[in-house]
Design a protein around this motif. Structure first.
Motif, PDB file in Angstrom:
ATOM      1  N   GLY A 269      56.411 -27.395 -14.786  1.00 31.53           N
ATOM      2  CA  GLY A 269      57.752 -27.506 -15.372  1.00 31.53           C
ATOM      3  C   GLY A 269      58.291 -26.110 -15.611  1.00 31.53           C
ATOM      4  N   THR A 270      59.495 -25.854 -15.122  1.00 32.62           N
ATOM      5  CA  THR A 270      60.122 -24.535 -15.276  1.00 32.62           C
ATOM      6  C   THR A 270      61.223 -24.618 -16.327  1.00 32.62           C
ATOM      7  OG1 THR A 270      59.626 -23.809 -13.025  1.00 32.62           O
ATOM      8  CG2 THR A 270      61.585 -22.849 -14.030  1.00 32.62           C
ATOM      9  N   HIS A 271      61.369 -23.532 -17.106  1.00 34.17           N
ATOM     10  CA  HIS A 271      62.456 -23.411 -18.087  1.00 34.17           C
ATOM     11  C   HIS A 271      63.137 -22.071 -17.887  1.00 34.17           C
ATOM     12  CE1 HIS A 271      59.327 -25.883 -20.033  1.00 34.17           C
ATOM     13  NE2 HIS A 271      60.323 -26.503 -20.640  1.00 34.17           N
ATOM     14  N   VAL A 272      64.414 -21.997 -18.226  1.00 34.42           N
ATOM     15  CA  VAL A 272      65.105 -20.700 -18.267  1.00 34.42           C
ATOM     16  C   VAL A 272      65.833 -20.583 -19.599  1.00 34.42           C
ATOM     17  CG1 VAL A 272      65.391 -20.539 -15.765  1.00 34.42           C
ATOM     18  CG2 VAL A 272      67.209 -21.577 -17.120  1.00 34.42           C
ATOM     19  N   LEU A 273      66.084 -19.342 -20.009  1.00 32.23           N
ATOM     20  CA  LEU A 273      66.814 -19.105 -21.268  1.00 32.23           C
ATOM     21  C   LEU A 273      68.048 -18.262 -21.014  1.00 32.23           C
ATOM     22  CD1 LEU A 273      63.454 -18.821 -22.449  1.00 32.23           C
ATOM     23  CD2 LEU A 273      64.963 -19.480 -24.311  1.00 32.23           C
ATOM     24  N   LEU A 299      69.021 -26.830 -24.842  1.00 34.15           N
ATOM     25  CA  LEU A 299      68.714 -26.898 -26.278  1.00 34.15           C
ATOM     26  C   LEU A 299      69.001 -25.562 -26.945  1.00 34.15           C
ATOM     27  CD1 LEU A 299      64.947 -27.995 -26.054  1.00 34.15           C
ATOM     28  CD2 LEU A 299      66.822 -29.533 -26.489  1.00 34.15           C
ATOM     29  N   PRO A 300      69.463 -25.574 -28.180  1.00 36.65           N
ATOM     30  CA  PRO A 300      69.511 -24.305 -28.903  1.00 36.65           C
ATOM     31  C   PRO A 300      68.097 -23.980 -29.386  1.00 36.65           C
ATOM     32  CG  PRO A 300      70.326 -26.101 -30.300  1.00 36.65           C
ATOM     33  CD  PRO A 300      69.919 -26.725 -28.996  1.00 36.65           C
ATOM     34  N   TRP A 301      67.630 -22.749 -29.160  1.00 42.17           N
ATOM     35  CA  TRP A 301      66.269 -22.378 -29.601  1.00 42.17           C
ATOM     36  C   TRP A 301      66.239 -20.892 -29.919  1.00 42.17           C
ATOM     37  CZ3 TRP A 301      61.599 -20.090 -27.262  1.00 42.17           C
ATOM     38  CH2 TRP A 301      60.433 -20.397 -27.976  1.00 42.17           C
ATOM     39  N   TYR A 302      65.895 -20.552 -31.128  1.00 47.27           N
ATOM     40  CA  TYR A 302      65.834 -19.157 -31.553  1.00 47.27           C
ATOM     41  C   TYR A 302      67.103 -18.385 -31.161  1.00 47.27           C
ATOM     42  CZ  TYR A 302      60.886 -18.830 -33.038  1.00 47.27           C
ATOM     43  OH  TYR A 302      59.687 -18.930 -33.693  1.00 47.27           O
ATOM     44  N   GLY A 303      68.258 -19.023 -31.311  1.00 47.41           N
ATOM     45  CA  GLY A 303      69.504 -18.321 -31.025  1.00 47.41           C
ATOM     46  C   GLY A 303      69.797 -18.150 -29.542  1.00 47.41           C
ATOM     47  N   ARG A 304      69.008 -18.766 -28.680  1.00 51.74           N
ATOM     48  CA  ARG A 304      69.283 -18.757 -27.235  1.00 51.74           C
ATOM     49  C   ARG A 304      69.518 -20.203 -26.780  1.00 51.74           C
ATOM     50  NH1 ARG A 304      70.326 -13.480 -26.430  1.00 51.74           N
ATOM     51  NH2 ARG A 304      68.502 -12.175 -26.233  1.00 51.74           N
ATOM     52  N   THR A 305      69.882 -20.348 -25.512  1.00 54.72           N
ATOM     53  CA  THR A 305      70.002 -21.699 -24.950  1.00 54.72           C
ATOM     54  C   THR A 305      68.860 -21.907 -23.954  1.00 54.72           C
ATOM     55  OG1 THR A 305      72.379 -21.585 -25.268  1.00 54.72           O
ATOM     56  CG2 THR A 305      71.573 -23.287 -23.769  1.00 54.72           C
ATOM     57  N   LEU A 306      68.041 -22.876 -24.274  1.00 56.00           N
ATOM     58  CA  LEU A 306      66.844 -23.157 -23.460  1.00 56.00           C
ATOM     59  C   LEU A 306      67.157 -24.322 -22.519  1.00 56.00           C
ATOM     60  CD1 LEU A 306      63.728 -23.049 -22.886  1.00 56.00           C
ATOM     61  CD2 LEU A 306      63.418 -24.491 -24.894  1.00 56.00           C
ATOM     62  N   ILE A 307      66.966 -24.072 -21.224  1.00 53.16           N
ATOM     63  CA  ILE A 307      67.267 -25.104 -20.221  1.00 53.16           C
ATOM     64  C   ILE A 307      65.968 -25.545 -19.553  1.00 53.16           C
ATOM     65  CG2 ILE A 307      68.652 -25.639 -18.161  1.00 53.16           C
ATOM     66  CD1 ILE A 307      70.454 -24.374 -20.166  1.00 53.16           C
ATOM     67  N   GLY A 308      65.760 -26.834 -19.478  1.00 52.29           N
ATOM     68  CA  GLY A 308      64.564 -27.320 -18.789  1.00 52.29           C
ATOM     69  C   GLY A 308      64.715 -28.803 -18.508  1.00 52.29           C
ATOM     70  N   THR A 309      63.808 -29.349 -17.955  1.00 48.44           N
ATOM     71  CA  THR A 309      62.714 -28.770 -17.225  1.00 48.44           C
ATOM     72  C   THR A 309      62.536 -29.528 -15.932  1.00 48.44           C
ATOM     73  OG1 THR A 309      60.372 -28.144 -17.341  1.00 48.44           O
ATOM     74  CG2 THR A 309      60.987 -30.144 -18.460  1.00 48.44           C
ATOM     75  N   THR A 310      61.627 -29.056 -15.134  1.00 50.13           N
ATOM     76  CA  THR A 310      61.351 -29.709 -13.852  1.00 50.13           C
ATOM     77  C   THR A 310      59.986 -30.388 -13.929  1.00 50.13           C
ATOM     78  OG1 THR A 310      60.427 -27.630 -13.077  1.00 50.13           O
ATOM     79  CG2 THR A 310      62.744 -28.046 -12.570  1.00 50.13           C
TER      80      THR A 310
END
Ligand SMILES: Cc1cc2nc3c(=O)[nH]c(=O)nc-3n(C[C@H](O)[C@H](O)[C@H](O)COP(=O)(O)OP(=O)(O)OC[C@H]3O[C@@H](n4cnc5c(N)ncnc54)[C@H](O)[C@@H]3O)c2cc1C
Length: 565
Positions: A269-273, A299-310
């Motif tokens: 599974g890959t994620h990008v921020l 998702l909002p996470w630690y002030g970033r936007t976390l995109i996932g997943t595969t």
């Protein structure tokens, strides 16, 4: 946590009732469950705590709406019950987030989601036969111990835009709104380990189990190698638990028949921020269509936007899974289409991939169809292997494992983990900030450490250098590097930047090169007694650690030199 030297001294050559192999969420859970039932426990982790899949999850404590598609109702129900318990046991570390499934003017609402969410609501009911309303009026609720998500509902355009203003250009008509929870997966593991130690468990990282010791055909302990000295040591144990996740089928071939062992079928599974200035979902998460009936999330996470997943079958190196290039593109394409933006790899502030320890049924189906359930195996030697499952269901997996040990010994020792608080809650307003430490840092410290944030702040007060941020503009403090070495067995810059803090994932472009790692290396050096030369060497090792972890996709793609650092 004991220092590494003290832990090694306590473990090497000693006898324990239980030795746990693997310091991810599953191993940590087994250590806590066993220690709190009165067992003497040692845990050995080959690399750093949570270095495997447990630092590479989507950081959700959730039922898993998508498993409803496979009608895996038992799994979803179990996970939803655990979700609720985690919010109760670790309120500072596991928090609810509103999730939106928006629809747009030109589309009809996806009714399949509505049906699924109805089931999700029903299954999230705390106890069979006990409804939400009844629980709401219960004593627990009055005392603030009880969290239960509201039922899902449909919200109108205005409410959608209030929660996620960046959807405005797409002109949403309405959205389903439901709740799931988020966490920091590594901090959850470290918190569970901290609790296990309170019950007497001893744990050591940088200790690879290389052999299962057998006596009369029974697993009777392990031999391990300590990473810094290269020395081999033995630990005797009445029970050996293999909690090595995706590596579970590689441990202990000397005591396991082939058919005894689970076959792991890894799925990546890959994620990008992304920076929130480039894409923000406000304080809510969005479910995003990604073609062929699949969905991803932002998702909002630690002030970033976390995109996932595969979720793709994976045959590469499971020790160092990297975000797949095609997968990064797939995630960005879906996000670009959904929000009407055009973001590329050069916009990423970080990325990571993890490998799911899925149990293969031997059926060559796609990994999405392979069970997410946990599997417990006992070999004829008595070694117990627990793998599969989810971050969310760690407590059940641990209970199931230790129940097995208790059963075979005929002990009377029920599990207590449903009642053991994980860490101690603190609110940011309970913490006193030293000079130069702002509100954002306090809020993050309260989330990450709970009450133990006071240890970090004490150091920052004693030495103003430690009150400085690790990366200018981010709230993580250099004092956290000192605490990581002193109390959390951190041994190198990567332990601090990738796991004790998550800066390597959240600010990869700002951490390119050895110079960026130097302040952390210096703080670690002061704690661990490194020479100037070693401090330099450790800082210089950071770029290779980034490359190995694959957390800076732009750098990996060779475009870093054209990017702001
Ligand atoms: C992309 C992705 C997204 C996910 N998202 C979620 C989510 O949002 N929510 C959720 O609930 N679950 C999620 N999961 C699942 C969850 O992350 C995993 O189920 C869980 O982290 C597995 O934990 P573990 O402790 O079993 O394995 P690991 O965390 O991999 O731990 C195993 C440990 O064993 C150690 N080890 C291996 N061999 C040895 C040895 N010989 N000696 C000593 N130590 C050894 C390894 O170094 C490792 O630290 C996700 C998984 C992936 C891959």
């Amino acid at each position: 946590m004991l220092s590494r030297a003290a832990a090694l001294e306590e473990i090497a050559g000693r006898r324990f009732e239980v030795v746990v192999i693997g310091g991810g969420i599953t191993g940590a859970g087994v250590a806590l469950d066993a220690a709190s039932r009165g067992y003497s426990v040692a845990l050995l982790e080959r690399g750093d705590y949570a270095v495997g899949t447990s630092s590479r999850s989507s950081k959700m404590v959730h039922g898993g709406l998508r498993y409803l598609q496979n009608l895996d109702l038992g799994l979803v129900r179990e996970a939803l019950v655990e979700r609720q318990l985690m919010v109760q046991l670790a309120p500072h570390l596991v928090y609810p987030t509103p999730f939106l499934v928006p629809s747009f003017a030109e589309e009809r609402r996806d009714r399949k989601f509505g049906l699924g969410l109805n089931m999700y609501d029903v299954m999230a009911t705390t106890r069979v036969g006990r409804g939400r309303r009844e629980m709401r009026s219960s004593k627990d609720e009055d005392e603030g111990f009880y969290w239960s998500p509201d039922r899902h509902r449909t919200i109108d355009r205005d409410e959608v835009l209030e929660l996620v203003p960046s959807l405005e250009p797409r002109d949403p008509s309405d959205a389903y709104l439901f709740y799931d929870c988020q966490t920091d997966d590594v901090r959850l593991v470290l918190t569970i380990l901290g609790e296990a130690e309170r019950f007497g468990a001893v744990m050591l990282n940088g200790a690879e189990v290389t052999e299962i010791l057998a006596r009369d055909g029974r697993a009777a302990g392990v031999a391990a190698v300590e990473a810094e000295s290269g020395e081999r040591f033995e630990v005797e144990a009445g029970n050996v638990v293999n909690a090595t996740g995706v590596w579970a089928d590689r441990v202990g071939p000397e005591v396991a028949e082939e058919e005894d062992v689970p076959r792991i079928s890894p799925s990546r599974g890959t994620h990008v921020l992304l920076d929130r200035d480039d894409l923000s979902t406000g304080s809510a998460a969005c479910i995003i269509p990604a073609g062929e009936g699949r969905h991803i999330f932002a998702l909002p996470w630690y002030g970033r936007t976390l995109i996932g997943t595969t979720d793709n079958d994976y045959e590469g190196d499971i020790d160092h899974p990297h975000p797949g290039e095609a997968e990064v593109e797939y995630l960005l394409n879906a996000v670009n289409a959904f929000f009407g933006v055009s973001l590329g790899a050069s916009d990423l502030v970080g990325a990571f991939a993890g490998v799911r320890p899925l149990i293969s049924s031997g059926d060559p189906k796609k990994s999405v169809d392979i069970s997410r359930r946990a599997e417990l195996y006992e070999t004829s030697s008595g070694m117990v292997t627990i793998t599969g499952g989810k971050l969310t269901t760690w407590r059940r997996m641990a209970k199931q494992t230790v129940d097995r040990l208790v059963e075979r010994e005929g002990r009377e020792a029920p599990s207590h983990t449903a009642e053991i608080p994980l860490g101690m809650e603190a609110r940011p307003e309970d913490l006193e900030a030293p000079e130069g430490v702002g509100e954002e840092a306090l809020a993050q410290l309260a989330f990450r450490y709970g009450h133990a944030a006071r240890n970090v702040l004490r150091l920052a007060r004693e030495d103003p250098k430690l009150a400085q941020p690790i990366v200018p503009g981010r709230p993580d403090l250099l004092a956290e590097a000192a605490i990581a070495a002193r109390l959390e067995q951190a041994r190198c810059v990567a332990d601090v930047l990738l796991r004790r803090t998550r800066l390597g994932l959240l600010a990869a472009p700002r951490l390119r090169g050895a110079d960026a790692a130097r302040p952390v290396a210096e703080v670690l050096g002061a704690e661990l007694g490194w020479s100037r030369r070693q401090v330099k060497r450790e800082a210089e090792a950071w770029p290779a650690a980034v490359a190995e972890a694959g957390v800076d996709p732009a750098a990996a793609a060779g475009i870093a030199s054209r990017l702001p650092g």
